[in-house]
Design an enzyme around this catalytic site. Structure first.
Site, PDB file in Angstrom:
ATOM      1  N   CYS A  24      49.413  36.505  30.406  1.00  0.00           N
ATOM      2  CA  CYS A  24      48.346  37.891  30.143  1.00  0.00           C
ATOM      3  C   CYS A  24      48.355  38.200  31.617  1.00  0.00           C
ATOM      4  O   CYS A  24      48.712  38.179  32.165  1.00  0.00           O
ATOM      5  CB  CYS A  24      47.298  36.502  29.981  1.00  0.00           C
ATOM      6  SG  CYS A  24      47.570  35.371  28.578  1.00  0.00           S
ATOM      7  N   ASP A  25      46.886  39.427  31.173  1.00  0.00           N
ATOM      8  CA  ASP A  25      46.388  40.438  32.365  1.00  0.00           C
ATOM      9  C   ASP A  25      44.705  40.594  32.155  1.00  0.00           C
ATOM     10  O   ASP A  25      44.853  40.632  31.044  1.00  0.00           O
ATOM     11  CB  ASP A  25      47.443  41.266  32.314  1.00  0.00           C
ATOM     12  CG  ASP A  25      48.882  41.525  32.826  1.00  0.00           C
ATOM     13  OD1 ASP A  25      49.423  41.536  33.723  1.00  0.00           O
ATOM     14  OD2 ASP A  25      49.459  41.285  31.397  1.00  0.00           O
TER      15      ASP A  25
END
Length: 350
Positions: free
Chosen positions: A8-9
């Site tokens: 993810c970010d």
């Protein structure tokens, strides 16, 4: 064949990085494409002394009071990928691998720690102390997806409130944290804390020295000391996504708004909006936290995969209560209904 970058970010902008006097939080959750990610609300609650909380794999003692939370979470687990509480705190987590071994045994998932931090913390720092205390007591580990194939990792976290942000990076039960009070910052499957350690586990440096990872005399650089010598391919490939996210934030430094954050989460060339093999972006969240406490915090969730084509659901919190309304997408030409409703528990599935 190289592994697809799996995770993810997370992003944050604090004034003067934001256009207005707002803290802006954003996260994309990248998960197995067949996995259902739901948006769910859990009201504030009081709990009798001695009660226990059943997390994804283990039970832990419950606290006297838990805050109301809105979560974006894989439907099969207790914890959450990201969320917010009625105190104006937002948290997201990332997978990371370090020199400390990953425990295959059942413990607290990083996603459990996200939810526990939101339920028990009334500020970003308070949520961080909740997470680190539980990490030291119960450890982290266990399968991170329903698939029977083993998949476990350590975690980094971005914790945000109306005033500041904290990056928390862990290695087993050890941890380091960095305080962020202005500008822009992102995390993405990398240890990013260098020598600017604002808080740490009391045994962090002694363990590093005992293991021969640090000589005890030179500069203590957390990421350099604890990053694995032979990182997984997914961690190496994620460096491009981390770099792309940093560049996108820097392009908008001083003018970040909710619309800008949404555009970053929709960016496909960088890989931030992911569609790779068996994984894709299954949920997306943006929060606007005004410094002015008389204004409500606004939380936007897609509740659907692929933020580049999703419509956000807008939730606002005022006076320790959430209220919900549907809003038209900020760039989509096909608006949804606009209506205001009193808050009620919602559960939306992909």
């Amino acid at each position: 064949m190289a592994e697809a970058p799996v995770s993810c970010d997370c992003f944050v902008s604090l004034p003067p990085g934001s256009r207005d006097d707002h803290v802006i939080f954003g996260k994309n959750s990248d998960r197995p494409r067949e996995e259902v990610q739901e948006v769910a609300h859990y009201p504030a609650a009081s709990h009798p002394p001695g009660s226990m909380q059943e997390c994804t794999y283990i039970q832990i003692p419950q606290v006297e009071h838990t805050h109301a939370v809105i979560l974006s979470k894989p439907a099969w687990m207790w914890g959450a990928e990201m969320g917010a509480n009625d105190q104006g705190v937002c948290i997201g987590n990332e997978a990371v691998w370090t020199r400390e071994p990953v425990s295959p045994g059942e413990a607290l998932l990083g996603m459990d720690l996200v939810r526990l931090g939101l339920e028990r913390g009334d500020s970003a720092w308070a949520a961080l102390t909740v997470i680190t205390s539980l990490l030291e007591q119960h450890g982290q580990g266990g399968p991170c997806r329903e698939d029977p194939e083993p998949f476990s990792y350590h975690n980094t976290f971005l914790l945000v409130d109306r005033n500041e942000a904290w990056v928390l990076e862990t290695a087993g039960r050890l941890w380091a944290a960095q305080k962020v009070t202005e500008g822009v910052k992102n995390i993405s499957n990398q240890l990013t804390i260098g020598a600017e350690v604002s808080a740490e586990h009391p045994e962090l440096r002694s363990v590093a020295q005992a293991q021969g990872w640090w000589d005890g005399e030179g500069e203590f650089n957390f990421s350099r000391v604890f990053s694995p010598e032979n990182p997984p391919a997914r961690m190496e490939l994620a460096k491009q996504r981390y770099k792309g996210g940093t560049e996108l934030l820097q392009q908008h430094d001083g003018s970040v708004t909710a619309e800008v954050m949404i555009s970053i989460l929709r960016d496909k060339p960088s890989g931030i909006c992911m569609d790779s093999g068996g994984f894709c972006t299954t949920g997306s969240m943006v929060s606007v936290l005004p410094r002015d406490t008389s204004l409500p915090c606004i939380h936007l969730f897609t509740a659907t995969p692929d933020p580049s084509s999703s419509v956000q659901t807008t939730l606002s919190g005022r006076s320790h209560a959430f209220r919900a309304r549907w809003t038209e997408d900020m760039t989509c030409t096909r608006p949804t209904r606009w209506r205001s409703t009193p808050w009620r528990p919602i559960r939306m599935r992909v």
